[in-house]
Write an enzyme that holds these catalytic residues in place. Sequence first.
Site, PDB file in Angstrom:
ATOM      1  N   HIS A   1     105.134  41.846  55.687  1.00  0.00           N
ATOM      2  CA  HIS A   1     104.897  40.899  54.593  1.00  0.00           C
ATOM      3  C   HIS A   1     106.020  40.978  53.566  1.00  0.00           C
ATOM      4  O   HIS A   1     106.958  41.772  53.724  1.00  0.00           O
ATOM      5  CB  HIS A   1     103.530  41.168  53.955  1.00  0.00           C
ATOM      6  CG  HIS A   1     103.390  42.542  53.381  1.00  0.00           C
ATOM      7  ND1 HIS A   1     102.914  43.610  54.117  1.00  0.00           N
ATOM      8  CD2 HIS A   1     103.681  43.044  52.161  1.00  0.00           C
ATOM      9  CE1 HIS A   1     102.904  44.693  53.370  1.00  0.00           C
ATOM     10  NE2 HIS A   1     103.376  44.374  52.180  1.00  0.00           N
TER      11      HIS A   1
ATOM     12  N   TYR B   1     102.397  38.951  50.100  1.00  0.00           N
ATOM     13  CA  TYR B   1     101.991  37.755  50.863  1.00  0.00           C
ATOM     14  C   TYR B   1     102.615  37.811  52.255  1.00  0.00           C
ATOM     15  O   TYR B   1     103.703  38.358  52.433  1.00  0.00           O
ATOM     16  CB  TYR B   1     102.416  36.464  50.128  1.00  0.00           C
ATOM     17  CG  TYR B   1     101.646  36.310  48.839  1.00  0.00           C
ATOM     18  CD1 TYR B   1     100.364  35.780  48.832  1.00  0.00           C
ATOM     19  CD2 TYR B   1     102.182  36.768  47.633  1.00  0.00           C
ATOM     20  CE1 TYR B   1      99.618  35.702  47.653  1.00  0.00           C
ATOM     21  CE2 TYR B   1     101.450  36.695  46.450  1.00  0.00           C
ATOM     22  CZ  TYR B   1     100.171  36.162  46.473  1.00  0.00           C
ATOM     23  OH  TYR B   1      99.437  36.097  45.315  1.00  0.00           O
ATOM     24  N   THR B   2     101.888  37.256  53.235  1.00  0.00           N
ATOM     25  CA  THR B   2     102.382  37.251  54.615  1.00  0.00           C
ATOM     26  C   THR B   2     102.728  35.824  55.024  1.00  0.00           C
ATOM     27  O   THR B   2     101.813  35.003  55.160  1.00  0.00           O
ATOM     28  CB  THR B   2     101.294  37.771  55.582  1.00  0.00           C
ATOM     29  OG1 THR B   2     100.698  38.923  55.009  1.00  0.00           O
ATOM     30  CG2 THR B   2     101.883  38.121  56.939  1.00  0.00           C
TER      31      THR B   2
ATOM     32  N   CYS C   1      92.127  42.290  57.832  1.00  0.00           N
ATOM     33  CA  CYS C   1      92.689  41.797  56.573  1.00  0.00           C
ATOM     34  C   CYS C   1      91.689  40.843  55.933  1.00  0.00           C
ATOM     35  O   CYS C   1      91.238  39.892  56.582  1.00  0.00           O
ATOM     36  CB  CYS C   1      94.016  41.076  56.838  1.00  0.00           C
ATOM     37  SG  CYS C   1      94.942  40.725  55.332  1.00  0.00           S
TER      38      CYS C   1
HETATM   39  C1  FAD Z   1      99.710  42.917  52.877  1.00  0.00           C
HETATM   40  C2  FAD Z   1      99.059  41.797  52.091  1.00  0.00           C
HETATM   41  C3  FAD Z   1      99.251  40.497  52.468  1.00  0.00           C
HETATM   42  C4  FAD Z   1      98.638  39.440  51.755  1.00  0.00           C
HETATM   43  N1  FAD Z   1      98.837  38.152  52.169  1.00  0.00           N
HETATM   44  C5  FAD Z   1      98.241  37.144  51.482  1.00  0.00           C
HETATM   45  C6  FAD Z   1      98.434  35.784  51.905  1.00  0.00           C
HETATM   46  O1  FAD Z   1      99.155  35.503  52.873  1.00  0.00           O
HETATM   47  N2  FAD Z   1      97.813  34.820  51.188  1.00  0.00           N
HETATM   48  C7  FAD Z   1      97.010  35.094  50.082  1.00  0.00           C
HETATM   49  O2  FAD Z   1      96.473  34.153  49.470  1.00  0.00           O
HETATM   50  N3  FAD Z   1      96.829  36.376  49.680  1.00  0.00           N
HETATM   51  C8  FAD Z   1      97.430  37.390  50.333  1.00  0.00           C
HETATM   52  N4  FAD Z   1      97.254  38.682  49.886  1.00  0.00           N
HETATM   53  C9  FAD Z   1      96.529  38.894  48.620  1.00  0.00           C
HETATM   54  C10 FAD Z   1      97.529  38.762  47.417  1.00  0.00           C
HETATM   55  O3  FAD Z   1      98.458  39.818  47.455  1.00  0.00           O
HETATM   56  C11 FAD Z   1      96.865  38.791  46.025  1.00  0.00           C
HETATM   57  O4  FAD Z   1      96.054  39.924  45.954  1.00  0.00           O
HETATM   58  C12 FAD Z   1      96.045  37.536  45.734  1.00  0.00           C
HETATM   59  O5  FAD Z   1      96.854  36.378  45.799  1.00  0.00           O
HETATM   60  C13 FAD Z   1      95.454  37.622  44.302  1.00  0.00           C
HETATM   61  O6  FAD Z   1      96.494  37.900  43.409  1.00  0.00           O
HETATM   62  P1  FAD Z   1      96.472  37.361  41.917  1.00  0.00           P
HETATM   63  O7  FAD Z   1      97.648  37.950  41.195  1.00  0.00           O
HETATM   64  O8  FAD Z   1      96.347  35.878  41.874  1.00  0.00           O
HETATM   65  O9  FAD Z   1      95.108  37.912  41.352  1.00  0.00           O
HETATM   66  P2  FAD Z   1      94.930  39.253  40.506  1.00  0.00           P
HETATM   67  O10 FAD Z   1      95.670  39.122  39.228  1.00  0.00           O
HETATM   68  O11 FAD Z   1      95.230  40.435  41.355  1.00  0.00           O
HETATM   69  O12 FAD Z   1      93.381  39.254  40.232  1.00  0.00           O
HETATM   70  C14 FAD Z   1      92.864  38.627  39.091  1.00  0.00           C
HETATM   71  C15 FAD Z   1      91.487  38.046  39.385  1.00  0.00           C
HETATM   72  O13 FAD Z   1      91.592  37.133  40.490  1.00  0.00           O
HETATM   73  C16 FAD Z   1      90.426  37.178  41.301  1.00  0.00           C
HETATM   74  N5  FAD Z   1      90.724  37.698  42.634  1.00  0.00           N
HETATM   75  C17 FAD Z   1      91.916  38.200  43.067  1.00  0.00           C
HETATM   76  N6  FAD Z   1      91.855  38.542  44.361  1.00  0.00           N
HETATM   77  C18 FAD Z   1      90.605  38.258  44.782  1.00  0.00           C
HETATM   78  C19 FAD Z   1      89.929  38.381  46.029  1.00  0.00           C
HETATM   79  N7  FAD Z   1      90.531  38.866  47.124  1.00  0.00           N
HETATM   80  N8  FAD Z   1      88.632  37.975  46.096  1.00  0.00           N
HETATM   81  C20 FAD Z   1      88.008  37.465  45.014  1.00  0.00           C
HETATM   82  N9  FAD Z   1      88.611  37.318  43.819  1.00  0.00           N
HETATM   83  C21 FAD Z   1      89.864  37.709  43.692  1.00  0.00           C
HETATM   84  C22 FAD Z   1      89.482  38.081  40.604  1.00  0.00           C
HETATM   85  O14 FAD Z   1      88.725  37.303  39.718  1.00  0.00           O
HETATM   86  C23 FAD Z   1      90.414  39.008  39.834  1.00  0.00           C
HETATM   87  O15 FAD Z   1      89.784  39.646  38.797  1.00  0.00           O
HETATM   88  C24 FAD Z   1      97.838  39.729  50.615  1.00  0.00           C
HETATM   89  C25 FAD Z   1      97.641  41.068  50.228  1.00  0.00           C
HETATM   90  C26 FAD Z   1      98.233  42.087  50.953  1.00  0.00           C
HETATM   91  C27 FAD Z   1      98.014  43.514  50.494  1.00  0.00           C
END
Ligand code: FAD
Length: 352
Positions: free
Chosen positions: A146, A162-163, A318
């Site tokens: 990723h 992100y992947t 995942c």
């Molecule tokens: C190896 C890896 C690959 C990934 N690939 C992808 C991808 O391809 N596409 C993708 O969309 N994401 C992917 N993710 C998840 C991504 O990294 C973020 O965690 C996600 O986009 C949320 O980030 P944010 O900064 O918007 O939210 P954050 O700032 O981290 O979270 C803030 C708030 O957002 C909400 N929130 C965040 N995550 C979640 C959740 N999983 N379920 C429910 N509510 C949530 C909650 O209300 C939380 O309090 C991946 C994660 C990993 C570890």
Amino acid sequence: MPNHNQYLFLLSFSLTFGILLLVSFWVSAFLTARDIHLRNLILIGLPKDPQHPEMDVHSIQDFIKTFTQEDAIALVQTPAFLASAGLAAVAFYWLAFSGERKPVLNPNEWKEFPLVLKTQVSPNTAIYRFSLPSSKDVFGLPVGQHIQVSAEINGKDIMRSYTPTTLDQFDKGHFDLLIKTYEKGNISRHFSLLKIGDRIRVKGPKGAFIYNNKLTGHLGLIAGGTGISPMYQIIRSSIWDHSDATTINLIYANVNEEDILLRDELEHLHHNSAGRFNIFYVLNNPPPGWKGGVGFVTKEQVAHYMPSQDKDCKILMCGPPPMMSAMKKHLDELKYPAPRTVSKLADQVFLF
Ligand SMILES: Cc1cc2nc3c(=O)[nH]c(=O)nc-3n(C[C@H](O)[C@H](O)[C@H](O)COP(=O)(O)OP(=O)(O)OC[C@H]3O[C@@H](n4cnc5c(N)ncnc54)[C@H](O)[C@@H]3O)c2cc1C
């Protein structure tokens, strides 16, 4: 910094100029040896230089007529001719075969890429396409790894993983990210606000999992929501590789039917897999007549659709943290080894 095309232009310009210079030196030396002076040729029609008698134009025709096979052999043996031919061959090779480009990603350097297309695929999820510097560029992401995306939000640098759903072997000149927007999310919300032409900062590749067609005999994949991204990459790479005999079973969980991401692409892969790849969908809120699983993914479904732990197999997972906790519990009860806090490639159960 000049880009690839500018380097190519400068190189071909310098080569052409060098070749012309060498050829002109050789022609000049060759003619001088035969007492034909270029200066006189160039001055044809202009007032005579008393120091240098005018040359008759007909003598060029005479020269061509008297050009023998020995002269031709002498010509091709001159260092200037050989150097010119060598440079021309290098220039030709470069222009004709330099189509394959170096990977763009660098694990030690943040790079910026502009958004060129956004495709909404469900109420809260979109595919974001970013272009690479050249249409021939490959991103440079091994299958299963990723990237990290960073942005400054409210004065703080925030980073998330992100992947991409694109693959180096099929997709040149761009990469796609499938991203679900969380209303209170930092980076996912930042993505949703991007306009065409806006840039994101990316570094990679990252991650312990790299897929290859000899990795295992059977893959069991459990994904929830956007957790499908790494799975899709792996499935796509495996199914289009005819030397890959791995069987792949996917359990894919979502809330509503319209949340199922990449459904057409997954089904296309299923139909082209000659039975190697099968999908079992699970929905929290199924529509009437739904044939897949209902509610949360159960231990019985895991036991039925995943390869058993005594086989040559790997389970990849995942999805949202609560779903992953429930899956770890099911796998533990089914006697699979517990995944480590940070998974390694050699592990039988790998959590992205
Ligand atoms: C190896 C890896 C690959 C990934 N690939 C992808 C991808 O391809 N596409 C993708 O969309 N994401 C992917 N993710 C998840 C991504 O990294 C973020 O965690 C996600 O986009 C949320 O980030 P944010 O900064 O918007 O939210 P954050 O700032 O981290 O979270 C803030 C708030 O957002 C909400 N929130 C965040 N995550 C979640 C959740 N999983 N379920 C429910 N509510 C949530 C909650 O209300 C939380 O309090 C991946 C994660 C990993 C570890």
